[in-house]
Design a protein around this motif. Structure first.
Motif, PDB file in Angstrom:
ATOM      1  N   LEU A 179       0.826  -1.205   0.000  1.00 34.62           N
ATOM      2  CA  LEU A 179       0.000   0.000   0.000  1.00 34.62           C
ATOM      3  C   LEU A 179       0.860   1.255   0.000  1.00 34.62           C
ATOM      4  CD1 LEU A 179      -2.888  -0.925   2.455  1.00 34.62           C
ATOM      5  CD2 LEU A 179      -3.054  -0.577  -0.006  1.00 34.62           C
ATOM      6  N   ALA A 180       1.885   1.289   0.832  1.00 35.34           N
ATOM      7  CA  ALA A 180       2.771   2.454   0.895  1.00 35.34           C
ATOM      8  C   ALA A 180       3.482   2.674  -0.438  1.00 35.34           C
ATOM      9  CB  ALA A 180       3.781   2.289   2.018  1.00 35.34           C
ATOM     10  N   ALA A 181       3.973   1.586  -1.031  1.00 37.64           N
ATOM     11  CA  ALA A 181       4.672   1.701  -2.317  1.00 37.64           C
ATOM     12  C   ALA A 181       3.733   2.186  -3.413  1.00 37.64           C
ATOM     13  CB  ALA A 181       5.285   0.351  -2.700  1.00 37.64           C
ATOM     14  N   MET A 182       2.514   1.702  -3.396  1.00 36.09           N
ATOM     15  CA  MET A 182       1.555   2.091  -4.423  1.00 36.09           C
ATOM     16  C   MET A 182       1.036   3.504  -4.212  1.00 36.09           C
ATOM     17  SD  MET A 182       1.560  -0.312  -6.590  1.00 36.09           S
ATOM     18  CE  MET A 182       0.052  -0.182  -7.547  1.00 36.09           C
ATOM     19  N   GLN A 183       0.856   3.910  -2.963  1.00 34.40           N
ATOM     20  CA  GLN A 183       0.431   5.284  -2.692  1.00 34.40           C
ATOM     21  C   GLN A 183       1.497   6.265  -3.155  1.00 34.40           C
ATOM     22  OE1 GLN A 183      -0.649   4.951   1.456  1.00 34.40           O
ATOM     23  NE2 GLN A 183      -2.784   4.481   0.954  1.00 34.40           N
TER      24      GLN A 183
END
Length: 141
Positions: free
Chosen positions: A11-15
Motif C-alpha cells: 500500500l505504501a509503495a503504491m500510494q
C-alpha cells in the motif's frame, strides 16, 4: 494465513506511485482499516488478489524488485536484529529461513540447501495459488 505486513508495504509503495488503497485492495475483500488490527490475518487468495493488483496497476513487471529493495532488515523485527548481528552471511540467511519469512508473510517457501564441501544455497518454491505471481514474489524476496 499470513500477517498483513507485506500488504501494508505494498500500500505504501503504491500510494507513492499515486494509487489509493481501494485500488490496491480491490477484489481482496479487505479494507485498509482492517490491516492495522494486530489480529488481522489474510489468506493466500487475498494476498494473490492484492499482488495481482500491484502488478496490473503499475504495468511494471519489475515492481517486485522495486518493492523488495525498499524492505529493510528491521522490517523483520527481532529476527532482523539477530540477522544483523550474525557473524557470517550463512548464519543470517539460516535465521531468516527459520524465523523470519513466515511472520512477514510472503507466499513462497524458501529452503536452505547445504552441499558437501561447505557450499550452500536457497531454493524457492511457490505456495501461492497463482503461478503467474511467482516472479513478483521471488523478485521481492
Amino acid at each position: 494465513m499470513l500477517r498483513p505486513i507485506k500488504i501494508r508495504q505494498y500500500l505504501a509503495a503504491m500510494q507513492a506511485r499515486g494509487f489509493n488503497a481501494a485500488q490496491v485492495l480491490a477484489g481482496s475483500g479487505l479494507k485498509a482499516s482492517e490491516l492495522a488490527d494486530p489480529a488481522c490475518l489474510i489468506d493466500l487468495e487475498q494476498f494473490d488478489a492484492i499482488a495481482a493488483n500491484v502488478v496490473a496497476l503499475t504495468g511494471d513487471t519489475g515492481i517486485g524488485l522495486e518493492i523488495g529493495k525498499s524492505t529493510t532488515i528491521t522490517a523483520a523485527g527481532i529476527v532482523g536484529y539477530a540477522m544483523a548481528t550474525s557473524a557470517i552471511f550463512r548464519e543470517a540467511i539460516s535465521l531468516w529461513l527459520q524465523y523470519g519469512n513466515a511472520p512477514l508473510g510472503l507466499p513462497i517457501r524458501q529452503t536452505l540447501i547445504e552441499e558437501d564441501g561447505g557450499s550452500w544455497g536457497v531454493t524457492v518454491t511457490q505456495v501461492s495459488a497463482k503461478l503467474s505471481l511467482f516472479p513478483f514474489y521471488f523478485e521481492e524476496a
